[in-house]
Write an enzyme that holds these catalytic residues in place. Sequence first.
Site, PDB file in Angstrom:
ATOM      1  N   SER A 146      -4.066   5.373 -12.102  1.00  0.00           N
ATOM      2  CA  SER A 146      -3.772   4.134 -12.832  1.00  0.00           C
ATOM      3  C   SER A 146      -4.833   3.922 -13.904  1.00  0.00           C
ATOM      4  O   SER A 146      -5.961   4.421 -13.773  1.00  0.00           O
ATOM      5  CB  SER A 146      -3.806   2.979 -11.818  1.00  0.00           C
ATOM      6  OG  SER A 146      -3.932   1.750 -12.470  1.00  0.00           O
ATOM      7  N   TYR A 162      -7.617  -0.201  -4.016  1.00  0.00           N
ATOM      8  CA  TYR A 162      -6.689   0.579  -4.846  1.00  0.00           C
ATOM      9  C   TYR A 162      -7.457   1.274  -5.980  1.00  0.00           C
ATOM     10  O   TYR A 162      -7.337   2.487  -6.181  1.00  0.00           O
ATOM     11  CB  TYR A 162      -5.620  -0.361  -5.388  1.00  0.00           C
ATOM     12  CG  TYR A 162      -4.641   0.263  -6.349  1.00  0.00           C
ATOM     13  CD1 TYR A 162      -3.595   1.062  -5.894  1.00  0.00           C
ATOM     14  CD2 TYR A 162      -4.758   0.043  -7.721  1.00  0.00           C
ATOM     15  CE1 TYR A 162      -2.698   1.619  -6.779  1.00  0.00           C
ATOM     16  CE2 TYR A 162      -3.861   0.599  -8.615  1.00  0.00           C
ATOM     17  CZ  TYR A 162      -2.828   1.384  -8.146  1.00  0.00           C
ATOM     18  OH  TYR A 162      -1.944   1.949  -9.029  1.00  0.00           O
TER      19      TYR A 162
HETATM   20  N1  LIG Z   1       4.207   0.619 -11.308  1.00  0.00           N
HETATM   21  C1  LIG Z   1       3.090   0.482 -11.987  1.00  0.00           C
HETATM   22  O1  LIG Z   1       2.936  -0.452 -12.810  1.00  0.00           O
HETATM   23  C2  LIG Z   1       1.967   1.469 -11.782  1.00  0.00           C
HETATM   24  C3  LIG Z   1       0.809   1.322 -12.560  1.00  0.00           C
HETATM   25  C4  LIG Z   1      -0.224   2.221 -12.383  1.00  0.00           C
HETATM   26  C5  LIG Z   1      -0.109   3.257 -11.475  1.00  0.00           C
HETATM   27  N2  LIG Z   1       1.023   3.378 -10.738  1.00  0.00           N
HETATM   28  C6  LIG Z   1       1.070   4.464  -9.756  1.00  0.00           C
HETATM   29  O2  LIG Z   1       2.311   5.142  -9.819  1.00  0.00           O
HETATM   30  C7  LIG Z   1       2.667   5.619  -8.523  1.00  0.00           C
HETATM   31  C8  LIG Z   1       4.063   5.140  -8.160  1.00  0.00           C
HETATM   32  O3  LIG Z   1       4.097   3.735  -8.218  1.00  0.00           O
HETATM   33  P1  LIG Z   1       5.458   2.915  -8.127  1.00  0.00           P
HETATM   34  O4  LIG Z   1       5.280   1.712  -8.972  1.00  0.00           O
HETATM   35  O5  LIG Z   1       6.613   3.801  -8.362  1.00  0.00           O
HETATM   36  O6  LIG Z   1       5.383   2.441  -6.598  1.00  0.00           O
HETATM   37  P2  LIG Z   1       6.534   2.337  -5.496  1.00  0.00           P
HETATM   38  O7  LIG Z   1       7.815   1.929  -6.119  1.00  0.00           O
HETATM   39  O8  LIG Z   1       5.962   1.480  -4.400  1.00  0.00           O
HETATM   40  O9  LIG Z   1       6.670   3.834  -4.997  1.00  0.00           O
HETATM   41  C9  LIG Z   1       5.741   4.415  -4.145  1.00  0.00           C
HETATM   42  C10 LIG Z   1       6.493   5.139  -3.071  1.00  0.00           C
HETATM   43  O10 LIG Z   1       5.548   5.816  -2.232  1.00  0.00           O
HETATM   44  C11 LIG Z   1       5.912   5.580  -0.884  1.00  0.00           C
HETATM   45  N3  LIG Z   1       4.757   5.702  -0.018  1.00  0.00           N
HETATM   46  C12 LIG Z   1       3.702   4.875   0.091  1.00  0.00           C
HETATM   47  N4  LIG Z   1       2.838   5.318   0.994  1.00  0.00           N
HETATM   48  C13 LIG Z   1       3.367   6.464   1.488  1.00  0.00           C
HETATM   49  C14 LIG Z   1       2.949   7.402   2.461  1.00  0.00           C
HETATM   50  N5  LIG Z   1       1.795   7.242   3.122  1.00  0.00           N
HETATM   51  N6  LIG Z   1       3.729   8.467   2.723  1.00  0.00           N
HETATM   52  C15 LIG Z   1       4.886   8.646   2.062  1.00  0.00           C
HETATM   53  N7  LIG Z   1       5.347   7.788   1.130  1.00  0.00           N
HETATM   54  C16 LIG Z   1       4.591   6.707   0.851  1.00  0.00           C
HETATM   55  C17 LIG Z   1       6.438   4.163  -0.896  1.00  0.00           C
HETATM   56  O11 LIG Z   1       7.169   3.936   0.274  1.00  0.00           O
HETATM   57  P3  LIG Z   1       6.952   2.600   1.161  1.00  0.00           P
HETATM   58  O12 LIG Z   1       7.903   1.596   0.565  1.00  0.00           O
HETATM   59  O13 LIG Z   1       7.293   3.051   2.525  1.00  0.00           O
HETATM   60  O14 LIG Z   1       5.509   2.174   1.034  1.00  0.00           O
HETATM   61  C18 LIG Z   1       7.282   4.184  -2.167  1.00  0.00           C
HETATM   62  O15 LIG Z   1       8.538   4.738  -1.903  1.00  0.00           O
HETATM   63  C19 LIG Z   1       1.596   5.113  -7.561  1.00  0.00           C
HETATM   64  O16 LIG Z   1       0.639   6.118  -7.348  1.00  0.00           O
HETATM   65  C20 LIG Z   1       0.993   3.951  -8.322  1.00  0.00           C
HETATM   66  O17 LIG Z   1      -0.335   3.684  -7.945  1.00  0.00           O
HETATM   67  C21 LIG Z   1       2.063   2.505 -10.868  1.00  0.00           C
END
Ligand SMILES: NC(=O)c1ccc[n+]([C@@H]2O[C@H](COP(=O)([O-])OP(=O)(O)OC[C@H]3O[C@@H](n4cnc5c(N)ncnc54)[C@H](OP(=O)(O)O)[C@@H]3O)[C@@H](O)[C@H]2O)c1
Length: 294
Positions: A165, A178
């Site tokens: 991030s 985080y």
């Molecule tokens: N969206 C943003 O604005 C943003 C900004 C900066 C960085 N990011 C990064 O981008 C990545 C994806 O983010 P996103 O927004 O797409 O989040 P998201 O929609 O919450 O997707 C993350 C996925 O990972 C799964 N997960 C979490 N812990 C897990 C584990 N231990 N084993 C297997 N699966 C697991 C979650 O399932 P559960 O529902 O079961 O937890 C969810 O399906 C992350 O690394 C996040 O930090 C996102």
Amino acid sequence: MSKPTPSSIPGRAPVLGTAPPPARPGAFSGQVAIVTGSESGIGRETARQLCQQGAAVVLNGRNPERLRQTCEAFEAAGYAVVSCLADVTDYPSCQRLVATAVQAFGRLDILVANACISQRAYFVDMQPEVFRQVLDSNVYGAVYPLMAALPQLTQARGSVTFISSISALNGMPSGSAYCAGKAALSNLAHTLRLELASTGIHLGVVHIGFTQNDPDKRVLDAGGQPVPIAYRPPRWQKSQTEVAGIILGHIRRRRQRTVISALGWLILLVHTYFPRLGDWFVRTSFRRFRHWYE
Ligand SMILES: NC(=O)c1ccc[n+]([C@@H]2O[C@H](COP(=O)([O-])OP(=O)(O)OC[C@H]3O[C@@H](n4cnc5c(N)ncnc54)[C@H](OP(=O)(O)O)[C@@H]3O)[C@@H](O)[C@H]2O)c1
């Protein structure tokens, strides 16, 4: 676990196992990828675009229903996918995840360590167990899949991308565990680039900024309860499609670091050359736009 469509790929013999990946034309034709946390969000979009560009993909997540729905939708679109329900903070589950790729497609070329949980909690309020859970998911959730995948990635001279991030480039109030976990990934990638240089494996980090979220996305509060993510100004958000496209460009070019968005570059610049100004800006915006953090 769904069945892949086997067919041969000229010039790409399977490294291990029996079934070679299907020949779909594209920049990743014949390659096999694991995208952790790809049942939803950015991970799902990244997996979709990898499939569209020729890769066979192992989908992963912890929620059986969501994972099944994503896998079925991808199969209906004609993509070569299998799914593996696995918690990536558990090492034996990561070994199973990698075994799924090898059994289904015979090799592994690409690991995108995307899965993690985020937080919406101030350090002073956090239960120690919640801090550990968020940190573990960001650090061990990337370390364990990589450890399990290393033999296959070495054979394939493959590619590893840690999804991070822009908040790892500085600090973000209400994001202590985080941000600390994401920042650790940068150093890990750097150290492993040095340690594993002779293997030819690509190790890179993508720093993502504000991105549109799935409506049901949840993060942890100070007591460990899942809560909706804090408000983000929509005009500052990139779409998941745009972000996934940038992640694919990063993998294709085997880049060490990709920082997404002008805001990301501004943060990097200010915190490198004018760190006090950067902190002043975060503190001021925190006072004025507290709702972005809470
Ligand atoms: N969206 C943003 O604005 C943003 C900004 C900066 C960085 N990011 C990064 O981008 C990545 C994806 O983010 P996103 O927004 O797409 O989040 P998201 O929609 O919450 O997707 C993350 C996925 O990972 C799964 N997960 C979490 N812990 C897990 C584990 N231990 N084993 C297997 N699966 C697991 C979650 O399932 P559960 O529902 O079961 O937890 C969810 O399906 C992350 O690394 C996040 O930090 C996102």
